[in-house]
Design a protein around this motif. Structure first.
Motif, short mmCIF file in Angstrom:
data_model
loop_
_atom_site.label_atom_id
_atom_site.label_comp_id
_atom_site.label_asym_id
_atom_site.label_seq_id
_atom_site.Cartn_x
_atom_site.Cartn_y
_atom_site.Cartn_z
N VAL A 2 -11.38 -31.63 -4.60
CA VAL A 2 -12.01 -31.60 -5.83
C VAL A 2 -12.03 -30.26 -6.06
O VAL A 2 -11.58 -29.78 -6.79
N ALA A 3 -12.61 -31.62 -5.20
CA ALA A 3 -13.07 -30.47 -5.45
C ALA A 3 -11.96 -29.84 -5.04
O ALA A 3 -10.91 -30.03 -4.95
N CYS A 5 -10.20 -29.85 -4.94
CA CYS A 5 -9.55 -29.35 -4.71
C CYS A 5 -8.37 -29.66 -4.68
O CYS A 5 -8.11 -30.42 -5.10
N ILE A 103 -20.31 -34.94 -11.70
CA ILE A 103 -19.36 -33.83 -11.75
C ILE A 103 -18.49 -33.99 -12.97
O ILE A 103 -18.07 -35.12 -13.30
N ASP A 138 -16.04 -27.91 -10.83
CA ASP A 138 -15.10 -27.33 -9.87
C ASP A 138 -14.48 -26.11 -10.52
O ASP A 138 -13.33 -26.13 -10.95
N GLU A 140 -13.53 -22.67 -9.68
CA GLU A 140 -13.23 -21.58 -8.76
C GLU A 140 -12.73 -20.35 -9.50
O GLU A 140 -12.81 -19.24 -9.00
N ARG A 146 -11.80 -25.89 -14.09
CA ARG A 146 -12.02 -27.13 -14.84
C ARG A 146 -12.69 -26.90 -16.20
O ARG A 146 -12.66 -27.78 -17.04
N ASP A 188 -21.86 -25.11 -8.76
CA ASP A 188 -20.42 -24.87 -8.77
C ASP A 188 -19.87 -25.16 -7.38
O ASP A 188 -20.46 -24.77 -6.36
N PHE A 189 -18.73 -25.85 -7.34
CA PHE A 189 -18.04 -26.09 -6.08
C PHE A 189 -17.13 -24.89 -5.78
O PHE A 189 -15.91 -24.98 -5.80
N LYS A 237 -16.45 -23.91 0.70
CA LYS A 237 -15.53 -24.99 1.07
C LYS A 237 -14.25 -24.40 1.66
O LYS A 237 -13.93 -23.24 1.38
N HIS A 238 -13.55 -25.15 2.54
CA HIS A 238 -13.69 -26.54 2.94
C HIS A 238 -13.86 -26.56 4.45
O HIS A 238 -12.92 -26.23 5.17
N ASP A 323 -15.64 -33.47 0.41
CA ASP A 323 -14.65 -33.24 -0.63
C ASP A 323 -14.48 -34.59 -1.35
O ASP A 323 -15.10 -35.60 -0.96
#
Length: 427
Positions: A2-3, A5, A103, A138, A140, A146, A188-189, A237-238, A323
């Protein structure tokens, strides 16, 4: 992901940790006991206990989930919502299941323009009057953005890392956090705490601050400070590290052959640094590390990794998030209901984006009622989530975002100057 990723019995009191700075006897850059104590001394503890005491079992199970809801407004009727939640609108889904958070994603129709996002987040909070929601994104920056193009286009982590200046990581995170908060987003992720030591990594790459843990760790710590400067929660993360993979966990299950000593040296330092700055949440990775846990389960479902390493050895007592649970890396071995149950048993608190929400919710609720997940273990996770909300000022009343203020803050000249400064100093 997500996240983009793991341990003790459920609900049991964990054994005393080894001396700070030791993971299975190997030195790390773990925070001092005083830092760990400060992290757990959350403001509003009495409020947390009062809220917990009046919650039903169903309320508590709902708090463990952060689904995607579909549509551009809280009262938008969507066939996706009807199919996935049995109700037509995001507001009705929140009222029915009382999740801990939601989310937002552009592909779910959540992100159109500034005023629309503000109205959506305000509407979702209004649908959860008893316990305000964590509203996650998400964001980054760089490859994973996003909220683009609404927010300032900040450089990604690898660009920031190339400057060698952690203060710029802090400035960037403060800008992003301030803009997210103006939209009604409070979690925030980010930041990515992975050390990208494999140049063939198909999923991390420029999302990481770099390939040297000694340089990545201070960048991660500074970013956590920046998000906190802005008044929002952040997520490292992660865990236990996704930097040495050549498989994308969205489509497969990566296996990383790091020994414990290698993990201590290469993967752990940025996470320990984040914990030292009171990171709110840490996201698990859908990766297998057989030398840390020989079961073959991904870290998201691994008690030796999430409870043993993260909680007991690194001393983290904040929120552990999965995740995205719709990723192939976590769905290969167990069904979607059992994945959710096993994640909680491993030490997870927040179940992110389950692909079949009713199945996952029903499985966790049944596990609690049967004693497979003890009441003490359930309360442990809910308490962590409520503490996070209290620490970020979310428990007393839901924040109400102001659309005019959001339009003033987002992509402001001041914020664009920060992006220009980082790009000018990048190497």
């Amino acid at each position: 992901m997500v996240a983009g990723c793991a341990g003790t019995g459920a609900g049991a009191t964990p054994p005393a940790r080894q001396a700070a700075g030791q993971v299975n006897g190997t030195a790390t850059t773990a925070p001092s006991p005083s830092a760990t104590s400060a992290a757990s001394a959350t403001p509003g503890a009495s409020k947390v206990e009062a809220v917990l005491a009046r919650m039903s079992v169903e309320d508590k199970v709902g708090q463990l989930f952060m689904p995607v809801l579909y549509g551009s407004a809280a009262d938008t009727v969507s066939g996706e919502n009807q199919a996935r939640f049995g109700v037509g609108t995001p507001a009705k889904a929140v009222a029915r299941y009382r999740p801990g958070g939601v989310i937002l994603f552009p592909w779910a129709g959540n992100v159109k323009n500034v005023r629309q996002v503000v109205a959506l987040t305000n509407g979702l909070q209004k649908a959860s009057p008893e316990i305000p929601l964590l509203v996650g994104a998400d964001q980054e920056n760089g490859r994973v953005s996003r909220m683009a193009p609404l927010v300032t286009e900040m450089p990604g982590a690898s660009v920031i890392g190339s400057t060698g200046d952690p203060s710029l990581a802090r400035k960037a995170a403060k800008v992003t956090g301030t803009e997210l908060r103006a939209l009604g987003i409070n979690l925030d992720f980010a930041p990515v705490a992975d050390v990208n030591i494999n140049p063939r990594n198909p999923v991390i790459g420029p999302r990481a601050y770099g390939s040297d843990p000694k340089k990545v760790a201070p960048m991660v710590a500074a970013a956590v400070q920046g998000f906190h400067d802005a008044g929002i929660a952040s997520t490292a993360k992660h865990f236990p590290g996704h930097g040495d993979t050549n498989v994308d966990s969205h489509s497969g299950l990566p296996v990383i052959q790091h020994s414990l000593s290698q993990w201590n040296k290469l993967d752990a330092p940025p996470f320990a640094a984040a914990i030292g700055k009171n990171i709110d949440a840490i996201m698990s990775a859908h990766v297998v590390m057989p030398k840390l846990d020989p079961s073959g389960d991904p870290a998201t479902l691994s008690k030796p990794i999430l409870t043993g390493l993260l909680r007991e050895k690194l001393g983290f007592d904040g929120v552990v998030s999965t995740d995205a649970l719709d990723m192939a890396g976590v769905r290969k071995k167990y069904g979607d209901g059992q994945v959710a149950v096993r994640a909680i048993q491993a030490g997870v608190d927040l179940l992110l984006m389950p692909p079949d929400f009713p199945k996952a919710y029903g499985a966790v609720l049944a596990a609690v009622k049967s004693g497979k997940i003890s009441t003490a273990r359930l309360d442990q996770s809910v308490r962590r989530l409520l503490k996070l909300k209290a620490a970020r000022g979310l428990l007393d009343r839901a924040p109400v975002a102001d659309p005019a203020e959001a339009e003033r803050v987002l992509r402001s000249a001041e914020h664009r100057k920060v992006a220009q400064l980082i790009n000018a100093r990048a190497r």
